[in-house]
Scaffold this motif. Structure first.
Motif, mmCIF file in Angstrom:
data_model
loop_
_atom_site.group_PDB
_atom_site.id
_atom_site.type_symbol
_atom_site.label_atom_id
_atom_site.label_comp_id
_atom_site.label_asym_id
_atom_site.label_seq_id
_atom_site.Cartn_x
_atom_site.Cartn_y
_atom_site.Cartn_z
ATOM 1 N N ALA A 31 1.023 4.031 -3.092
ATOM 2 C CA ALA A 31 0.757 5.458 -2.879
ATOM 3 C C ALA A 31 1.933 6.297 -3.366
ATOM 4 O O ALA A 31 1.750 7.320 -4.039
ATOM 5 N N ASP A 32 3.149 5.876 -3.028
ATOM 6 C CA ASP A 32 4.346 6.598 -3.498
ATOM 7 C C ASP A 32 4.362 6.669 -5.024
ATOM 8 O O ASP A 32 4.637 7.729 -5.617
ATOM 9 N N ALA A 33 4.074 5.543 -5.674
ATOM 10 C CA ALA A 33 4.117 5.487 -7.129
ATOM 11 C C ALA A 33 3.063 6.398 -7.748
ATOM 12 O O ALA A 33 3.318 7.071 -8.763
ATOM 13 N N LEU A 34 1.864 6.442 -7.152
ATOM 14 C CA LEU A 34 0.813 7.300 -7.688
ATOM 15 C C LEU A 34 1.200 8.770 -7.571
ATOM 16 O O LEU A 34 0.995 9.555 -8.507
ATOM 17 N N ILE A 35 1.775 9.167 -6.453
ATOM 18 C CA ILE A 35 2.190 10.557 -6.268
ATOM 19 C C ILE A 35 3.271 10.926 -7.296
ATOM 20 O O ILE A 35 3.231 12.005 -7.897
ATOM 21 N N GLU A 36 4.225 10.015 -7.514
ATOM 22 C CA GLU A 36 5.249 10.266 -8.531
ATOM 23 C C GLU A 36 4.625 10.338 -9.928
ATOM 24 O O GLU A 36 5.019 11.175 -10.756
ATOM 25 N N ALA A 37 3.649 9.478 -10.202
ATOM 26 C CA ALA A 37 3.016 9.453 -11.523
ATOM 27 C C ALA A 37 2.295 10.762 -11.813
ATOM 28 O O ALA A 37 2.300 11.236 -12.965
ATOM 29 N N ILE A 38 1.668 11.354 -10.809
ATOM 30 C CA ILE A 38 1.001 12.649 -11.004
ATOM 31 C C ILE A 38 2.007 13.689 -11.474
ATOM 32 O O ILE A 38 1.754 14.449 -12.414
ATOM 33 N N ALA A 39 3.178 13.708 -10.832
ATOM 34 C CA ALA A 39 4.217 14.664 -11.233
ATOM 35 C C ALA A 39 4.683 14.393 -12.662
ATOM 36 O O ALA A 39 4.913 15.334 -13.445
ATOM 37 N N VAL A 40 4.826 13.134 -13.013
ATOM 38 C CA VAL A 40 5.251 12.778 -14.373
ATOM 39 C C VAL A 40 4.215 13.229 -15.395
ATOM 40 O O VAL A 40 4.548 13.837 -16.428
ATOM 41 N N ILE A 41 2.944 12.939 -15.131
ATOM 42 C CA ILE A 41 1.879 13.284 -16.077
ATOM 43 C C ILE A 41 1.780 14.798 -16.250
ATOM 44 O O ILE A 41 1.676 15.304 -17.373
ATOM 45 N N PRO A 59 0.810 -1.225 0.000
ATOM 46 C CA PRO A 59 0.000 0.000 0.000
ATOM 47 C C PRO A 59 0.844 1.275 0.000
ATOM 48 O O PRO A 59 0.518 2.233 -0.707
ATOM 49 N N ARG A 60 1.909 1.281 0.767
ATOM 50 C CA ARG A 60 2.763 2.478 0.795
ATOM 51 C C ARG A 60 3.463 2.690 -0.545
ATOM 52 O O ARG A 60 3.531 3.818 -1.057
ATOM 53 N N GLY A 65 -7.687 6.280 0.776
ATOM 54 C CA GLY A 65 -6.925 6.444 2.012
ATOM 55 C C GLY A 65 -6.570 7.890 2.315
ATOM 56 O O GLY A 65 -6.516 8.737 1.418
ATOM 57 N N PRO A 66 -6.309 8.194 3.596
ATOM 58 C CA PRO A 66 -6.038 9.572 4.018
ATOM 59 C C PRO A 66 -4.873 10.223 3.291
ATOM 60 O O PRO A 66 -4.955 11.384 2.891
ATOM 61 N N ARG A 67 -3.784 9.487 3.093
ATOM 62 C CA ARG A 67 -2.609 10.094 2.465
ATOM 63 C C ARG A 67 -2.906 10.506 1.020
ATOM 64 O O ARG A 67 -2.573 11.622 0.597
ATOM 65 N N LEU A 68 -3.552 9.630 0.252
ATOM 66 C CA LEU A 68 -3.812 9.942 -1.148
ATOM 67 C C LEU A 68 -4.959 10.932 -1.301
ATOM 68 O O LEU A 68 -4.975 11.713 -2.264
ATOM 69 N N LEU A 69 -5.898 10.953 -0.374
ATOM 70 C CA LEU A 69 -6.915 12.004 -0.411
ATOM 71 C C LEU A 69 -6.269 13.366 -0.190
ATOM 72 O O LEU A 69 -6.656 14.361 -0.814
#
Length: 298
Positions: free
Chosen positions: A126-136, A122-123, A176-180
């Motif tokens: 979440a890390d990968a999704l946050i990085e992917a947003i920056a990439v996109i 899960p962690r 989850g709280p972090r990704l929200l």
């Protein structure tokens, strides 16, 4: 009560069954001709009965004229984000600005692993999704070249492009709280489903999004709230939330706008029932718009 004051939007949630492709085209035509706003396509590449979501979305955009299309939501672990960003921008250009991007951190990890994708904790997801947003975001920018340093995804001086035809909405299907919180800081919309987040659980998740948005200097009302409403429109008595006649649907969706902060509703029905989609478009959608307008005017 939470009402962000956004104009309600409506769509359909189409199941990409490979053995029912003709029916999918009929669903898209109905949505386009009846004035709906969106078609959402689930993205599960490991589901053997499903068409590839991105190939299907390209065809749906080619077969329609006004309705917008989005993955509901794209499976990030099997979609490299720089290429995903280019595919999204390309579909947007080719359709005249009718593509939006729903994105998820991943689920069904054994199936993803069986296709050669990463099996993330899960962690890590979440890390990968946050990085992917920056990439996109970088790939959609007008910079000459872009760099992103991440553990899961990196850009090393790539030249972005093409630019999307319109500001593509980047919508996250997260709980989850972090990704929200990350959604509130950096994304354009939230895509939960009624089966996972019933109305009584919406307020807490809105609060997490709104707090992060405010801390980042953003207006929470600028974030779209897209609800996958999974149920049945019937001609008889109510069988509970989202299972009842059109009058019940009108009341419940109006309440979801005015009291629970949602503004966009993507209807999913058993078997992608065309009659229910037509009732939704012809009877429920205009009545909800009217009821919301009347309540806000008062």
């Amino acid at each position: 009560m939470t009402d962000y004051g956004r104009e309600p939007q409506f769509g359909v949630f189409a199941t990409p069954n490979a053995d029912n492709a003709d029916h999918l085209m009929r669903v898209a035509t109905l949505a386009d001709e009846r004035g709906l706003d969106l078609i959402g396509i689930q993205d599960h590449p490991y589901q053997r009965r499903f068409l590839d979501a991105w190939s299907l979305m390209a065809v749906l955009l080619a077969r329609t004229e006004r309705v917008r299309v989005f993955p509901d939501v794209a499976s990030l672990p099997l979609r490299q984000p720089a290429v995903l960003a280019k595919a999204a921008a390309s579909l947007d250009v080719l359709s005249g600005g009718r593509f939006e991007l729903g994105l998820g951190a991943g689920a069904f990890w054994d199936a993803i692993g069986a296709m050669g994708g990463p099996k993330r904790s899960p962690r890590e997801a979440a890390d990968a999704l946050i990085e992917a947003i920056a990439v996109i975001r970088a790939m959609w920018s007008d910079e000459r070249s872009v760099r992103v340093d991440g553990e899961h995804y990196r850009l090393a001086g790539v030249r972005p492009g093409p630019a999307p035809a319109h500001p593509i909405g980047l919508w996250l299907g997260v709980l989850g709280p972090r990704l929200l919180g990350e959604l509130g800081r950096s994304a354009d919309g939230w895509v939960p489903s009624s089966s996972y987040v019933p109305p009584e659980k919406l307020a807490d998740k809105h609060a997490r999004i709104d707090e992060a948005a405010t801390e980042a200097g953003r207006d929470p009302a600028a974030i779209q709230r897209i609800y996958n409403v999974l149920g049945t429109i019937t001609g008889g008595e109510s069988r509970g939330f989202l299972h009842g006649p059109p009058t019940q649907w009108i009341e419940e969706l109006t309440g979801l706008v005015l009291e629970h902060g949602m503004d966009t509703f993507v209807l999913g029905t058993e078997g992608d029932d065309l009659a229910q989609f037509a009732t939704f478009a012809d009877e429920i959608v205009p009545a909800v718009r009217q009821a919301v307008d009347a309540a806000r005017t008062r």
